[in-house]
Scaffold this active site. Structure first.
Site, PDB file in Angstrom:
ATOM      1  N   GLU A  49      -5.093   0.917   8.133  1.00 16.66           N
ATOM      2  CA  GLU A  49      -5.402   0.507   6.841  1.00 16.66           C
ATOM      3  C   GLU A  49      -6.158  -0.597   6.329  1.00 16.66           C
ATOM      4  O   GLU A  49      -6.287  -1.638   6.241  1.00 16.66           O
ATOM      5  CB  GLU A  49      -5.338   1.210   5.854  1.00 16.66           C
ATOM      6  CG  GLU A  49      -6.415   1.479   4.242  1.00 16.66           C
ATOM      7  CD  GLU A  49      -7.426   2.020   4.983  1.00 16.66           C
ATOM      8  OE1 GLU A  49      -8.149   1.466   5.749  1.00 16.66           O
ATOM      9  OE2 GLU A  49      -7.361   3.673   5.346  1.00 16.66           O
TER      10      GLU A  49
ATOM     11  N   GLY B   7      -4.183  11.660   5.703  1.00 10.39           N
ATOM     12  CA  GLY B   7      -3.659  12.632   4.839  1.00 10.39           C
ATOM     13  C   GLY B   7      -2.566  11.805   3.766  1.00 10.39           C
ATOM     14  O   GLY B   7      -2.571  10.126   3.584  1.00 10.39           O
ATOM     15  N   PRO B   8      -2.143  12.846   3.127  1.00 12.62           N
ATOM     16  CA  PRO B   8      -1.991  11.846   1.033  1.00 12.62           C
ATOM     17  C   PRO B   8      -0.187  10.651   1.716  1.00 12.62           C
ATOM     18  O   PRO B   8      -0.013  11.188   3.235  1.00 12.62           O
ATOM     19  CB  PRO B   8      -1.140  13.626   0.502  1.00 12.62           C
ATOM     20  CG  PRO B   8      -0.633  14.351   1.617  1.00 12.62           C
ATOM     21  CD  PRO B   8      -1.905  14.524   2.861  1.00 12.62           C
ATOM     22  N   SER B   9      -0.042  10.673   0.835  1.00 12.71           N
ATOM     23  CA  SER B   9       1.066   9.622   0.890  1.00 12.71           C
ATOM     24  C   SER B   9       2.326  10.524   1.263  1.00 12.71           C
ATOM     25  O   SER B   9       1.924  11.140   0.658  1.00 12.71           O
ATOM     26  CB  SER B   9       1.052   8.599  -0.290  1.00 12.71           C
ATOM     27  OG  SER B   9       0.225   7.568  -0.610  1.00 12.71           O
ATOM     28  N   GLY B  10       2.952   9.829   1.910  1.00 16.32           N
ATOM     29  CA  GLY B  10       4.055  10.053   2.264  1.00 16.32           C
ATOM     30  C   GLY B  10       4.139  11.546   3.108  1.00 16.32           C
ATOM     31  O   GLY B  10       4.999  11.870   3.846  1.00 16.32           O
TER      32      GLY B  10
ATOM     33  N   GLY C 157       4.843  11.328   6.421  1.00 11.58           N
ATOM     34  CA  GLY C 157       4.747  10.727   7.781  1.00 11.58           C
ATOM     35  C   GLY C 157       3.825   9.788   8.631  1.00 11.58           C
ATOM     36  O   GLY C 157       4.383   9.644   9.610  1.00 11.58           O
ATOM     37  N   LYS C 158       2.669   9.110   8.005  1.00 12.20           N
ATOM     38  CA  LYS C 158       1.712   8.155   9.214  1.00 12.20           C
ATOM     39  C   LYS C 158       2.654   6.940   9.512  1.00 12.20           C
ATOM     40  O   LYS C 158       2.583   7.034  10.903  1.00 12.20           O
ATOM     41  CB  LYS C 158       1.378   8.649   8.268  1.00 12.20           C
ATOM     42  CG  LYS C 158      -0.506   8.876   7.474  1.00 12.20           C
ATOM     43  CD  LYS C 158      -1.610   8.935   7.580  1.00 12.20           C
ATOM     44  CE  LYS C 158      -1.408   8.346   5.986  1.00 12.20           C
ATOM     45  NZ  LYS C 158      -0.751   9.023   4.667  1.00 12.20           N
ATOM     46  N   THR C 159       3.015   6.347   8.379  1.00  8.11           N
ATOM     47  CA  THR C 159       3.918   4.872   8.697  1.00  8.11           C
ATOM     48  C   THR C 159       5.651   5.824  10.209  1.00  8.11           C
ATOM     49  O   THR C 159       4.826   3.953  10.679  1.00  8.11           O
ATOM     50  CB  THR C 159       4.217   4.080   7.678  1.00  8.11           C
ATOM     51  OG1 THR C 159       3.081   4.229   6.697  1.00  8.11           O
ATOM     52  CG2 THR C 159       5.212   3.039   8.236  1.00  8.11           C
TER      53      THR C 159
END
Length: 620
Positions: free
Chosen positions: A505, A375-378, A380-382
């Site tokens: 990543e 998904g796009p940066s920001g 909530g993945k991290t």
């Protein structure tokens, strides 16, 4: 920029006394040291009376050998008592500060990640070094002066009243006047010293932050900016230093002035008393000596109270750190996490109140399979990774392993079951052999490290180094390339034998040749493990068993690659953009740079690899 913690407790002795009590100082040694100091002080009170006898006609001819031996013994006893007292106080102070630093160091290691989001590293370093050193100085150098100074002053004044109460009253007309000037100056010194401590902590924070990222500073051409930033802090320190010097410039001459005034008054008034016969010459000499024994302790007491003010400020900051809630390490041992599903149920989280990063996230991660989060940066993945590692606790909702909350498991057991390979793969300063076994409680011999390095495809480059596994990697591994650091990080994960594997990543910053080797190493690492991966490039996850698409803190799509291509418009847009880029890049690279085995189905029933990304890490 994180905020700096300033002490706001004011002039409060409670944190200092509480800290001393909790530090468990060696009370026996302190009592012995103070007793010896008191003995030394009491002996010094006898000397002026002996001098008085000599001046008033007490001749050396009338002194017996026994008296001489007694006087010599008294001097020796005083010197020995003072010396032993100084040593014991220093020893007690060092023991106390060592215990305090050990306690603070343990606390810093057990504090949650959220604490370090708000506190700069340099400030924590300042707590460990500067603030604890201030408390040590108070105990080892100034503590005894409180008792001995009071005894010396009270004893001297008592003798002075005995010798001549009228002249003693004259003496007391000067002392209160000097106190009216010195007390306000002492308060000013406290405020300046406290400000100096805060600025020193800020300066330490700036130094730590800049020097730890000196390569970023130079690569960004930010030397001038950081110079100006550091110069501002240095200027503030200079300002406090000058103000401290101004106050000292008042205090030192005023103390000398008070002493000279007292001396002039005593000599002048005492001379009149001697000439009238109301006072003997010996009593006048004794009076002057006792005056010295009042002035000197007063100076020491002034220093003591200045130091205790500094210690109070330092104690407040240390107590602020010690009272923070630690991570909870208690809990049951984690079972075989590779065989149990991980379930998130309506998980919400935000770093700040009212600012949600994750919003009611629910998903299930199947054991033994690969789940990719894209998904796009920001999106909530991290943050989701951080919750899975239990760096933070969900504000709403729960995370389960099997049917149990992950918070039921001990932190050591839970994190011990997770292998994490990040994009940066930081290493600790030390040798190559030190890094794979870092954090393992069991003994790891070189044969195991070699085996893990071979599975991580790191053995080839290590064997080519002059010192092999004894090669120093430098701070954060700067002496090695990105691909080499990644392979050592994978070897570390292999030695941990994790049940759950988390990849952030892990190949995105590598060149094609390094990426190919690291991908093969990751394939070895992923076998038989539940794998969760953050992917910024969709080309690396097209063969994942499950893809979760996150945007704005929510999971808006889930499924396999083809399913999301059909059903999720934003995923389809991402795929078209990124896979077109992958096509262009593949045409620009020589054919030998690509990993062999395109399109092979080695996944035990898994689908063939995507034609553009054959041999990627998610192709089993």
């Amino acid at each position: 920029m994180t905020t700096s913690t300033k002490s706001t407790g004011g002039n409060n002795l409670r944190p200092f006394l509480k800290l001393l009590k909790e530090t468990k100082p060696p009370y026996g040694l302190l009592a012995l040291a103070v007793t010896l100091s008191v003995i030394s002080t009491l002996v010094s009170l006898v000397i002026p009376m002996f001098t008085k006898g000599l001046v008033d006609g007490f001749s050396l001819a009338s002194v017996s050998r026994l008296q001489i031996a007694g006087i010599a013994g008294a001097f020796i006893a005083q010197t020995a008592a003072a010396g032993i007292s100084v040593y014991l106080l220093n020893y007690a102070g060092q023991k106390m500060v060592a215990g305090l630093r050990e306690r603070l160091w343990r606390k810093l290691l057990l504090l949650p990640i959220s604490y370090y989001n708000d506190i700069r590293t340099g400030e924590s370093v300042s707590r460990m070094t500067s603030d604890t050193g201030i408390i040590k100085t108070l105990v080892s150098e100034h503590a005894a002066s409180l008792f001995t100074g009071i005894i010396s002053i009270v004893g001297s004044i008592s003798v002075l009243f005995y010798l001549n109460w009228k002249m003693t009253l004259v003496l007391f007309t000067v002392l209160p006047l000097s106190a009216l000037v010195l007390v306000p100056l002492g308060r000013m010194m406290y405020k300046i010293s406290k400000g100096m401590q805060d600025e020193t902590a800020s300066f330490t924070a700036v130094l730590s932050g800049v020097l730890s990222e000196i390569r970023l500073v130079k690569a960004s051409g930010a030397e001038r900016r950081e110079y100006e930033s550091g110069k501002n802090v240095i200027t503030n320190l200079l300002s406090y230093g000058i103000r401290e010097g101004k106050v000292s410039a008042w205090i030192t001459p005023l103390v000398s002035l008070v002493f000279m005034m007292l001396l002039v008054v005593i000599i002048g008034y005492g001379g009149v008393q001697v000439s009238s016969g109301a006072l003997t010459a010996g009593e006048l000499v004794a009076f002057i000596l006792y005056l010295i024994q009042i002035i000197m302790p007063l100076t020491q007491l002034t220093t003591f109270f200045t130091q205790i003010q500094k210690s109070m400020g330092a104690s407040e900051r240390i107590m602020e750190t010690l009272k923070h809630e630690e991570e909870k390490y208690e809990g049951e041992e984690m079972a075989d996490g590779a065989r149990l599903p991980i379930t998130l149920e309506n998980v919400s989280f935000g770093y700040k109140t009212g600012a949600s990063v994750l919003n009611k996230v629910s998903c299930s991660i199947t054991p033994g399979e690969v789940t990719a989060i894209v998904g796009p940066s920001g999106g909530g993945k991290t943050t989701l990774f951080s919750l899975l590692e239990r760096f933070y606790e969900p504000q709403e909702g729960v995370i389960r392993l099997g049917g149990k909350l992950i918070s039921d498991f001990s932190l050591r057991s839970w994190r011990g079951g997770i292998g994490y390979v990040s994009q940066e793969s930081p290493l600790l300063a030390g040798t190559i052999a030190d890094n794979p076994r870092y954090g393992l409680e069991r003994e790891v011999d070189l044969a195991e490290i070699r085996q893990a390095a071979a599975m991580a495809y790191a053995d080839t480059f290590i064997d080519e180094l002059p010192d092999g596994y004894d090669t120093e990697v430098g701070e954060r591994g700067v002496k090695l390339s990105g691909g080499q650091r990644q392979r050592i990080a994978i070897a570390r994960a292999l030695l941990r034998d994790p049940k759950i594997l988390m990849l952030d990543e892990a190949t995105s910053s590598l060149d094609s040749k390094s990426e190919a080797v690291v991908q093969k190493a990751l394939s070895n690492l992923m076998k038989g493990r539940t794998t969760i991966v953050i992917a910024h490039r969709l080309s690396t996850v097209v063969n994942a068993d499950q893809i979760l698409f996150m945007e704005k803190g929510e999971i808006t799509g889930r499924g396999r690659h083809e399913e999301l291509l059909r059903e999720h418009s934003l995923y389809r847009e991402f795929a078209q953009q990124q896979l077109q880029t992958a096509d262009t890049e593949s045409r620009e690279h020589v054919e030998g740079e690509e990993i062999t085995g395109h399109g092979q189905n080695t996944g035990g029933g898994r689908r063939p690899a995507h034609p553009r990304v054959g041999g990627r890490i998610f192709e089993s």
